[in-house]
Write a protein that holds these residues in place. Sequence first.
Motif, PDB file in Angstrom:
ATOM      1  N   GLU A  54     -40.532  27.398 -28.581  1.00 45.02           N
ATOM      2  CA  GLU A  54     -40.798  28.726 -29.285  1.00 45.02           C
ATOM      3  C   GLU A  54     -41.590  29.454 -28.547  1.00 45.02           C
ATOM      4  O   GLU A  54     -41.800  30.695 -28.874  1.00 45.02           O
ATOM      5  CB  GLU A  54     -41.253  28.590 -30.825  1.00 45.02           C
ATOM      6  N   CYS A  55     -42.027  29.312 -27.340  1.00 46.13           N
ATOM      7  CA  CYS A  55     -42.937  30.012 -26.707  1.00 46.13           C
ATOM      8  C   CYS A  55     -41.994  30.984 -25.566  1.00 46.13           C
ATOM      9  O   CYS A  55     -41.526  30.535 -24.480  1.00 46.13           O
ATOM     10  CB  CYS A  55     -44.010  29.326 -25.772  1.00 46.13           C
ATOM     11  N   ALA A  66     -47.471  26.364 -18.840  1.00 47.89           N
ATOM     12  CA  ALA A  66     -47.578  27.423 -20.060  1.00 47.89           C
ATOM     13  C   ALA A  66     -48.980  27.549 -20.814  1.00 47.89           C
ATOM     14  O   ALA A  66     -49.384  26.395 -21.005  1.00 47.89           O
ATOM     15  CB  ALA A  66     -46.521  27.337 -20.724  1.00 47.89           C
ATOM     16  N   LYS A  78     -43.599  24.094 -28.073  1.00 46.63           N
ATOM     17  CA  LYS A  78     -43.125  24.679 -26.711  1.00 46.63           C
ATOM     18  C   LYS A  78     -41.653  25.155 -26.620  1.00 46.63           C
ATOM     19  O   LYS A  78     -41.361  25.767 -25.592  1.00 46.63           O
ATOM     20  CB  LYS A  78     -43.212  23.300 -25.844  1.00 46.63           C
ATOM     21  N   PRO A 113     -37.628  29.167 -22.662  1.00 48.83           N
ATOM     22  CA  PRO A 113     -39.203  28.718 -22.787  1.00 48.83           C
ATOM     23  C   PRO A 113     -39.211  27.513 -21.855  1.00 48.83           C
ATOM     24  O   PRO A 113     -38.532  26.629 -21.476  1.00 48.83           O
ATOM     25  CB  PRO A 113     -39.187  28.079 -24.110  1.00 48.83           C
ATOM     26  N   LEU A 126     -49.977  24.661 -27.653  1.00 52.68           N
ATOM     27  CA  LEU A 126     -48.872  25.267 -28.247  1.00 52.68           C
ATOM     28  C   LEU A 126     -47.772  25.498 -27.221  1.00 52.68           C
ATOM     29  O   LEU A 126     -46.516  24.807 -27.736  1.00 52.68           O
ATOM     30  CB  LEU A 126     -49.275  26.727 -28.776  1.00 52.68           C
ATOM     31  N   CYS A 127     -47.979  25.531 -25.948  1.00 60.40           N
ATOM     32  CA  CYS A 127     -46.786  26.023 -25.173  1.00 60.40           C
ATOM     33  C   CYS A 127     -46.657  25.305 -24.053  1.00 60.40           C
ATOM     34  O   CYS A 127     -45.613  25.246 -23.585  1.00 60.40           O
ATOM     35  CB  CYS A 127     -46.728  27.456 -24.655  1.00 60.40           C
TER      36      CYS A 127
END
Length: 318
Positions: A127-128, A112, A125, A107, A117-118
């Motif tokens: 888990e993206c 992103a 971030k 990641p 979220l990312c």
Amino acid sequence: MTGPVYIEGAKKGDSIAVTVVDIEPDEFGTTTVVPGFGFLRDLFTDPYIVHWDLNRLEARSKDMPGISVPNNSFMGTIGVLPDKEELQKWLKREQELADAGGAVLTPQPVEALPADLCGVDGTAKSECLRTVPPRENGGNVDARETIVGTTILLPCFIDGCGLFAGDVHFAMGGGEVAGTAIETGGRVTLEAQVRPGGAKLQTTMHFEGGSQLKQLAPSSFYAISGLPVKSEGELPVFETYLGGEKIAPLANLSEDLTLAARNATLNMIDFLVKTKGLTREQAYVLTSVAVDLNIAQVVDYPNVGVTAILNRDVFKEQ
């Protein structure tokens, strides 16, 4: 990429059958060599780009005079959302590979999306997942056979499945060796049907179709073989994370399809340079968009074989 799209009626444990109805490509595309990326990234270390003019029939380029690549558009990326269990499994195994020195993209929050979220300040971030590699949910499979008429089968990990698609390729050689095909945008029409309980038949993406694969076959071809042999003392770039104590001194590796594919690719590039007057960069690009890497055999150890098949139909008058 576009999505995720909620598929009405799809439940976890089902699969969806996504038929490619039409792909209308943009009028412009590119093929690029990006430093640090691609099958021969250790040999082609400088950036390079070819600009293509596209229509429904062919791609032509002032950067590649005398070459016409037929339109066989497909989506390089199509897939569905994972559930939490799958997500954690993939994150774990990819981090373990990274820790071992393997080539993997973990990641990366810089730029992103979606940013909330990312991104750098995103709530998830870590888990993206990066979208470069394909996984059990499909993704960047780069299956050149998924042209118009093909039906792509994807297992649903969550209710609604969460279909996403994009990364349109106007044409690609089997292997996409330079790291890119003829990359373009496009308007894609898909039709999705739910297959109840279908996920139990799948651990990865499947696809099916009829006779449309015949249009991918050239009317004239030239093929070159590759074997898993190398110079003594050389450590192939894709083997470096395993260590070179045993591998480097050997001139012959056992049952190594990747090395055989590398040699088939290099042999084709050399052939194109010698017989067609192309630069090595042009030959690398042409191999990426109009040469298919096929497994010849996996049983004649130590020398398994890969064949590079050139579509000679691409050579046309200006």
